[in-house]
Design a protein around this motif. Structure first.
Motif, PDB file in Angstrom:
ATOM      1  N   ILE A  74       1.085  -0.790   0.344  1.00  0.00           N
ATOM      2  CA  ILE A  74       0.175  -0.264  -0.023  1.00  0.00           C
ATOM      3  C   ILE A  74       1.114   0.904  -0.138  1.00  0.00           C
ATOM      4  O   ILE A  74       0.295   1.879  -0.634  1.00  0.00           O
ATOM      5  N   LEU A  75       2.189   1.448   0.735  1.00  0.00           N
ATOM      6  CA  LEU A  75       2.890   2.559   0.838  1.00  0.00           C
ATOM      7  C   LEU A  75       3.543   2.951  -0.530  1.00  0.00           C
ATOM      8  O   LEU A  75       4.073   3.912  -0.978  1.00  0.00           O
ATOM      9  N   THR A  76       3.568   1.369  -1.433  1.00  0.00           N
ATOM     10  CA  THR A  76       5.112   1.351  -2.469  1.00  0.00           C
ATOM     11  C   THR A  76       4.040   2.451  -3.405  1.00  0.00           C
ATOM     12  O   THR A  76       4.684   3.049  -4.407  1.00  0.00           O
ATOM     13  N   LEU A  77       2.578   1.737  -3.370  1.00  0.00           N
ATOM     14  CA  LEU A  77       1.462   2.593  -3.989  1.00  0.00           C
ATOM     15  C   LEU A  77       1.374   4.320  -3.921  1.00  0.00           C
ATOM     16  O   LEU A  77       2.064   5.000  -5.037  1.00  0.00           O
ATOM     17  N   GLY A  78       1.619   4.911  -2.628  1.00  0.00           N
ATOM     18  CA  GLY A  78       1.737   6.406  -2.722  1.00  0.00           C
ATOM     19  C   GLY A  78       3.329   6.932  -3.228  1.00  0.00           C
ATOM     20  O   GLY A  78       3.026   7.967  -4.026  1.00  0.00           O
ATOM     21  N   HIS A  79       4.291   5.172  -3.098  1.00  0.00           N
ATOM     22  CA  HIS A  79       5.599   6.078  -3.193  1.00  0.00           C
ATOM     23  C   HIS A  79       5.401   6.596  -4.890  1.00  0.00           C
ATOM     24  O   HIS A  79       5.855   7.729  -5.661  1.00  0.00           O
ATOM     25  N   ASN A  80       4.510   5.614  -5.392  1.00  0.00           N
ATOM     26  CA  ASN A  80       4.447   5.684  -7.484  1.00  0.00           C
ATOM     27  C   ASN A  80       3.696   6.731  -7.233  1.00  0.00           C
ATOM     28  O   ASN A  80       3.807   7.386  -8.313  1.00  0.00           O
ATOM     29  N   ILE A  81       2.706   6.612  -6.345  1.00  0.00           N
ATOM     30  CA  ILE A  81       1.729   8.004  -6.701  1.00  0.00           C
ATOM     31  C   ILE A  81       2.096   9.242  -7.516  1.00  0.00           C
ATOM     32  O   ILE A  81       2.171  10.057  -7.707  1.00  0.00           O
ATOM     33  N   VAL A  82       3.284   9.621  -6.224  1.00  0.00           N
ATOM     34  CA  VAL A  82       4.244  10.178  -5.761  1.00  0.00           C
ATOM     35  C   VAL A  82       5.001  11.370  -7.486  1.00  0.00           C
ATOM     36  O   VAL A  82       4.799  12.484  -7.850  1.00  0.00           O
ATOM     37  N   TYR A  83       5.949  10.208  -7.446  1.00  0.00           N
ATOM     38  CA  TYR A  83       6.598  10.128  -8.037  1.00  0.00           C
ATOM     39  C   TYR A  83       6.415   9.915  -9.986  1.00  0.00           C
ATOM     40  O   TYR A  83       6.250  10.431 -10.749  1.00  0.00           O
ATOM     41  N   GLY A  84       4.589   9.208  -9.498  1.00  0.00           N
ATOM     42  CA  GLY A  84       4.357   8.372 -11.029  1.00  0.00           C
ATOM     43  C   GLY A  84       3.811   9.856 -11.989  1.00  0.00           C
ATOM     44  O   GLY A  84       3.914   9.943 -12.934  1.00  0.00           O
ATOM     45  N   GLN A  85       3.583  11.229 -11.014  1.00  0.00           N
ATOM     46  CA  GLN A  85       2.711  11.930 -11.665  1.00  0.00           C
ATOM     47  C   GLN A  85       3.589  12.579 -12.628  1.00  0.00           C
ATOM     48  O   GLN A  85       3.362  13.219 -14.225  1.00  0.00           O
ATOM     49  N   LYS A  86       5.177  12.673 -12.533  1.00  0.00           N
ATOM     50  CA  LYS A  86       5.877  13.372 -13.064  1.00  0.00           C
ATOM     51  C   LYS A  86       6.350  12.414 -14.481  1.00  0.00           C
ATOM     52  O   LYS A  86       6.396  12.102 -15.249  1.00  0.00           O
ATOM     53  N   HIS A  87       7.559  10.906 -13.798  1.00  0.00           N
ATOM     54  CA  HIS A  87       7.593   9.878 -14.161  1.00  0.00           C
ATOM     55  C   HIS A  87       6.729   9.092 -15.387  1.00  0.00           C
ATOM     56  O   HIS A  87       7.291   8.476 -16.746  1.00  0.00           O
ATOM     57  N   PHE A  88       5.540   8.161 -15.116  1.00  0.00           N
ATOM     58  CA  PHE A  88       4.862   7.295 -15.731  1.00  0.00           C
ATOM     59  C   PHE A  88       3.939   8.323 -16.711  1.00  0.00           C
ATOM     60  O   PHE A  88       4.226   8.142 -17.895  1.00  0.00           O
ATOM     61  N   VAL A  89       4.041   9.997 -16.099  1.00  0.00           N
ATOM     62  CA  VAL A  89       3.558  10.447 -17.226  1.00  0.00           C
ATOM     63  C   VAL A  89       4.036  10.615 -18.362  1.00  0.00           C
ATOM     64  O   VAL A  89       4.255  10.576 -19.914  1.00  0.00           O
ATOM     65  N   ASN A  90       5.750  11.277 -18.013  1.00  0.00           N
ATOM     66  CA  ASN A  90       6.618  11.487 -19.027  1.00  0.00           C
ATOM     67  C   ASN A  90       7.130  10.402 -20.048  1.00  0.00           C
ATOM     68  O   ASN A  90       7.397  10.350 -21.457  1.00  0.00           O
ATOM     69  N   LEU A  91       7.194   9.338 -19.480  1.00  0.00           N
ATOM     70  CA  LEU A  91       7.212   7.816 -20.212  1.00  0.00           C
ATOM     71  C   LEU A  91       6.063   7.288 -20.787  1.00  0.00           C
ATOM     72  O   LEU A  91       6.418   7.230 -22.134  1.00  0.00           O
ATOM     73  N   PHE A  92       5.152   7.822 -21.202  1.00  0.00           N
ATOM     74  CA  PHE A  92       3.829   7.323 -22.244  1.00  0.00           C
ATOM     75  C   PHE A  92       3.611   8.411 -22.806  1.00  0.00           C
ATOM     76  O   PHE A  92       3.343   8.438 -23.837  1.00  0.00           O
ATOM     77  N   THR A  93       3.566   9.785 -22.678  1.00  0.00           N
ATOM     78  CA  THR A  93       3.757  11.218 -23.710  1.00  0.00           C
ATOM     79  C   THR A  93       4.727  11.554 -24.038  1.00  0.00           C
ATOM     80  O   THR A  93       4.633  12.267 -24.914  1.00  0.00           O
ATOM     81  N   ASN A  94       6.344  11.171 -23.299  1.00  0.00           N
ATOM     82  CA  ASN A  94       7.600  12.240 -24.172  1.00  0.00           C
ATOM     83  C   ASN A  94       8.938  11.594 -23.070  1.00  0.00           C
ATOM     84  O   ASN A  94       9.709  11.628 -22.491  1.00  0.00           O
TER      85      ASN A  94
END
Length: 237
Positions: A107-127
């Motif tokens: 559960i806490l790992t998902l929080g880590h991914n939400i915080v960082y994913g807003q930048k890195h996951f978005v960039n991964l799929f868009t730029n």
């Protein structure tokens, strides 16, 4: 240099032993608390609360969650529980909450991914072309880890586990080993390019995961020997 992982392991052990009985009886309350921590993380960084908060709060309280050090420490404790002698009192005590610890860590790992994913996951799929190589690789590894982690988390709930065949559950849980390996690889991908800053972290993680690998392989070899047909024959001769 502040080694988040070592402090997080100490905090995890204090939590695991100190809240052992409560975690067994009221696991659901701890899961809800973990979700609330995730919500706090998101609010903390999305509303500007981070800028108004004292530095010590960010550095010593929020960062271990945000950076993933605390959930990683929980996974490390779960790893070692499985690699150590279950007959020892301290290990046996923690074995009883191994599933609960892993669920909280997920559960806490998902929080880590939400915080960082807003930048890195978005960039991964868009730029993706604009991402640094280590950020690109780390983001892909994170997605693979999430894909492995979610089934492990869901099947760690007692209610789900009881509905599964024992062999099927055990086979699925073996995915934990590649997941643990990916944790180390993910950390190295991020830290090695910053070796001059992160060399102590690199040493700490390498020792932690290296010792675990030795212990786990040694235990597996001993178990295989104890269960070998030759030993069974010798004992029955």
């Amino acid at each position: 240099m502040y080694l988040y992982i070592l402090v997080s392991i100490i905090l995890t052990l204090l939590f695991a032993f100190g809240c052992n009985a409560a975690l067994r009886k009221h696991a659901g309350s701890f899961y809800i608390l973990a979700v609330l921590i995730i919500l706090f993380e998101v609010i903390y960084y999305q509303t500007g609360l981070r800028d108004a908060a004292p530095e010590w709060l960010t550095q010593y309280i929020v960062n271990p969650f945000k950076r993933g050090a605390l959930p990683t420490a929980m996974f490390i404790v779960v790893m070692y529980i499985g690699a150590l002698d279950a007959k020892k009192t301290s290990v046996s005590k923690l074995m009883g909450i191994r599933g609960e610890l892993s669920i909280i860590a997920c559960i806490l790992t998902l929080g880590h991914n939400i915080v960082y994913g807003q930048k890195h996951f978005v960039n991964l799929f868009t730029n993706p072309g604009e991402m640094k190589p280590q950020a690109f690789i780390a983001a892909i590894i994170s997605l693979v880890m999430i894909a492995i982690m979610l089934p492990l988390m869901i099947t760690s709930f007692t209610s789900v586990r009881k509905k599964m065949r024992a062999a099927s559950w055990k086979n699925l849980q073996r995915l934990a080993y590649p997941f643990f390996a990916l944790i180390y690889i993910h950390v190295m991908v991020l830290f090695v390019p910053k070796f001059s800053e992160k060399y102590l972290d690199i040493i700490a993680y390498t020792l932690i995961f290296g010792i675990y690998a030795v212990l786990r392989i040694t235990k597996a070899v001993k178990t295989a020997k104890n269960n070998s047909p030759q030993l069974d024959y010798a004992e029955n001769a």
